[in-house]
Design an enzyme around this catalytic site. Structure first.
Site, short mmCIF file in Angstrom:
data_model
loop_
_atom_site.label_atom_id
_atom_site.label_comp_id
_atom_site.label_asym_id
_atom_site.label_seq_id
_atom_site.Cartn_x
_atom_site.Cartn_y
_atom_site.Cartn_z
N LYS A 13 9.25 11.41 -25.47
CA LYS A 13 9.04 12.64 -24.68
C LYS A 13 9.76 13.84 -25.29
CE LYS A 13 10.78 11.40 -20.72
NZ LYS A 13 11.24 10.05 -21.02
N ARG A 88 12.15 12.72 -11.06
CA ARG A 88 12.26 11.30 -11.38
C ARG A 88 11.69 10.42 -10.27
NH1 ARG A 88 15.30 10.09 -15.88
NH2 ARG A 88 16.77 11.69 -16.55
N ARG A 123 17.27 1.29 -33.53
CA ARG A 123 18.02 2.54 -33.81
C ARG A 123 19.47 2.23 -34.18
NH1 ARG A 123 15.70 6.85 -29.39
NH2 ARG A 123 17.09 5.81 -27.92
N ARG A 156 23.93 1.53 -30.60
CA ARG A 156 24.56 1.97 -29.35
C ARG A 156 24.24 0.96 -28.25
NH1 ARG A 156 22.40 7.74 -27.87
NH2 ARG A 156 20.66 6.33 -27.53
N ARG A 167 16.62 -0.41 -18.40
CA ARG A 167 16.19 0.98 -18.23
C ARG A 167 14.69 1.07 -17.97
NH1 ARG A 167 18.29 4.04 -23.35
NH2 ARG A 167 17.53 5.90 -22.30
#
Length: 212
Positions: A13, A88, A123, A156, A167
């Site tokens: 996004k 949200r 990542r 991370r 999530r």
């Protein structure tokens, strides 16, 4: 054009919002940045938000929407804005409507969960300078070593597969119902995220009727 961007964490996004913002010359408004700015400026709503944040409570929808209204009244948002990270929940969308904030289109960037997990868990971030890499799409020359400063690259905690799954499930539960809400109004458009950022951007521009 007043836009809302929807999509699971890692769907891309932010990257697409930047492209739309640059192309149309309208600001990308991230709720987190907006709150921090209001707190820093010491506005009345900023002080209320600060009190909530310091007590560990969630900042109420009224405060967030009040700060949002102040933000979109600024000159740079006169020709439109992109909301990234808000609303949200359906309750926030209803509150947004009740406060008279006009939305033209709601763009969902859809990426299957398994691709998001692969994308995010690959990542890596440099502990030293913060440069970001990806084991598949943007690997370092030497594994585990930052190309820029020679620091150590790490995954991370946010990008660990189990955290990403958590999530995604929160997103499904809380934010996905927004799709139904905006579908009823005829404002929802969906674009499937592609492997290449440029390909997704092309689809996004076409869907929104923006000249490439």
């Amino acid at each position: 054009m007043n836009l809302i961007l929807l999509g699971a964490p890692g769907a891309g996004k932010g990257t697409q919002a930047e492209a739309i913002s640059a192309k149309l010359g309208i600001p990308q408004i991230s709720t987190g940045n907006m709150l921090r700015e209001a707190v820093k400026n010491g506005t009345e709503l900023g002080l209320k938000a600060k009190a909530a944040m310091e007590s560990g409570a969630l900042v109420s929808d009224e405060i967030v929407i009040g700060i949002l209204k102040d933000r979109i009244a600024e000159p740079d948002a006169a020709n439109g804005f992109i909301l990234d990270g808000f609303p949200r929940t359906v309750a926030q969308a209803e509150a947004l409507d009740a406060m008279g904030v006009q939305i033209d289109k709601v763009l969902e960037i859809y990426v299957p969960n398994e691709r998001i997990i692969a994308r995010m868990s690959g990542r890596r971030v440099c502990e030293g300078c913060g440069a970001s890499y990806h084991v598949e799409y943007k690997p370092t020359a030497v594994e585990g070593v930052c190309d820029a400063c020679g620091g150590k690259t790490v995954q991370r905690k946010d990008d660990a597969p189990e955290t990403v799954l958590e999530r995604l499930s929160v997103y499904e539960e809380k934010t996905a119902p927004l799709k139904g809400y905006y579908e009823k109004t005829g404002k929802l458009v969906t674009v499937t995220g592609q492997e290449e950022v440029a390909d997704t951007r092309k689809l996004v521009f076409e869907t929104l009727g923006i000249e490439g």
